[in-house]
Design a protein around this motif. Structure first.
Motif, short mmCIF file in Angstrom:
data_model
loop_
_atom_site.label_atom_id
_atom_site.label_comp_id
_atom_site.label_asym_id
_atom_site.label_seq_id
_atom_site.Cartn_x
_atom_site.Cartn_y
_atom_site.Cartn_z
N PRO A 18 0.83 -1.21 0.00
CA PRO A 18 0.00 0.00 0.00
C PRO A 18 0.86 1.26 0.00
O PRO A 18 1.99 1.26 0.47
N LEU A 19 0.26 2.31 -0.52
CA LEU A 19 0.95 3.58 -0.60
C LEU A 19 1.36 4.07 0.79
O LEU A 19 2.45 4.57 0.99
N PRO A 91 -6.55 3.34 -9.74
CA PRO A 91 -5.59 4.09 -8.92
C PRO A 91 -4.27 4.29 -9.65
O PRO A 91 -3.85 3.44 -10.43
N ARG A 92 -3.63 5.40 -9.40
CA ARG A 92 -2.33 5.67 -10.03
C ARG A 92 -1.25 4.77 -9.45
O ARG A 92 -0.36 4.32 -10.15
N ASN A 93 -1.32 4.53 -8.14
CA ASN A 93 -0.33 3.68 -7.49
C ASN A 93 -0.65 2.22 -7.84
O ASN A 93 -1.79 1.78 -7.70
N ARG A 95 -0.91 0.77 -10.75
CA ARG A 95 -1.93 0.80 -11.80
C ARG A 95 -2.08 -0.53 -12.53
O ARG A 95 -3.19 -1.00 -12.75
N ASP A 96 -0.98 -1.15 -12.94
CA ASP A 96 -1.06 -2.41 -13.69
C ASP A 96 -1.70 -3.51 -12.85
O ASP A 96 -2.52 -4.29 -13.35
N TRP A 97 -1.30 -3.60 -11.59
CA TRP A 97 -1.88 -4.61 -10.71
C TRP A 97 -3.38 -4.39 -10.57
O TRP A 97 -4.16 -5.32 -10.67
N TRP A 98 -3.80 -3.14 -10.33
CA TRP A 98 -5.23 -2.85 -10.16
C TRP A 98 -6.01 -3.12 -11.44
O TRP A 98 -7.12 -3.65 -11.41
N ARG A 99 -5.46 -2.75 -12.58
CA ARG A 99 -6.14 -3.00 -13.85
C ARG A 99 -6.39 -4.50 -14.03
O ARG A 99 -7.49 -4.92 -14.37
#
Length: 148
Positions: A18-19, A91-93, A95-99
């Motif tokens: 997490p950020l 989310p920007r942080n 991003r690939d994982w969230w997509r």
């Protein structure tokens, strides 16, 4: 639908870091059932005299609301988790994982819909931002049509 484990190729890697602690805490508190939109819809359907099961585990996908006699499975989808075309922002942080994660959620939704349809159920999806009265009207109309 079987309870077979997800093949390794379809699994996501472990959750990214997490950020910060606030983000981690906020995400870990996200409810996965009994959300405000679900509760509001359930109250309205009950007020109209419809009776249903909540988080019905005996069919694929564990629908939020199941009208068992009419075989209608209702899902109230969160805009973020199910990629609402209007409100979902990746989310920007990480991003690939969230997509990848959110795309997999949408694919899983289609798979459970196919499984429900094959079992003779009608899966219906609504977004958390949809107007409750309009959603209840649609569900009640479908229920009346199926129940004769």
């Amino acid at each position: 639908m079987t309870n077979e484990p997800t093949p390794p190729a379809q699994r996501l890697s472990a959750a990214p870091t997490p950020l910060n602690d606030r983000v981690h805490e906020r995400m870990s508190r996200m409810p996965n059932r009994d959300t405000r939109p679900e509760l509001t819809l359930r109250r309205e359907l009950h007020r109209r005299g419809l009776r249903f099961r909540v988080n019905y585990r005996e069919i694929p996908g564990t629908p939020d609301i199941a009208l068992t006699r009419a075989r209608i499975a209702v899902f109230v989808d969160g805009c973020f988790w199910h990629r609402c075309p209007i409100h979902c922002r990746i989310p920007r942080n990480n991003r690939d994982w969230w997509r990848t994660k959110l795309d997999r959620n949408v694919a899983r939704d289609r798979q459970k819909d196919d499984a429900l349809t094959a079992m003779g159920w009608i899966p219906v999806h609504y977004w958390e931002h949809d107007d409750v009265d309009e959603v209840a009207d649609e569900i009640e109309g479908l229920w009346r049509e199926l129940r004769g």
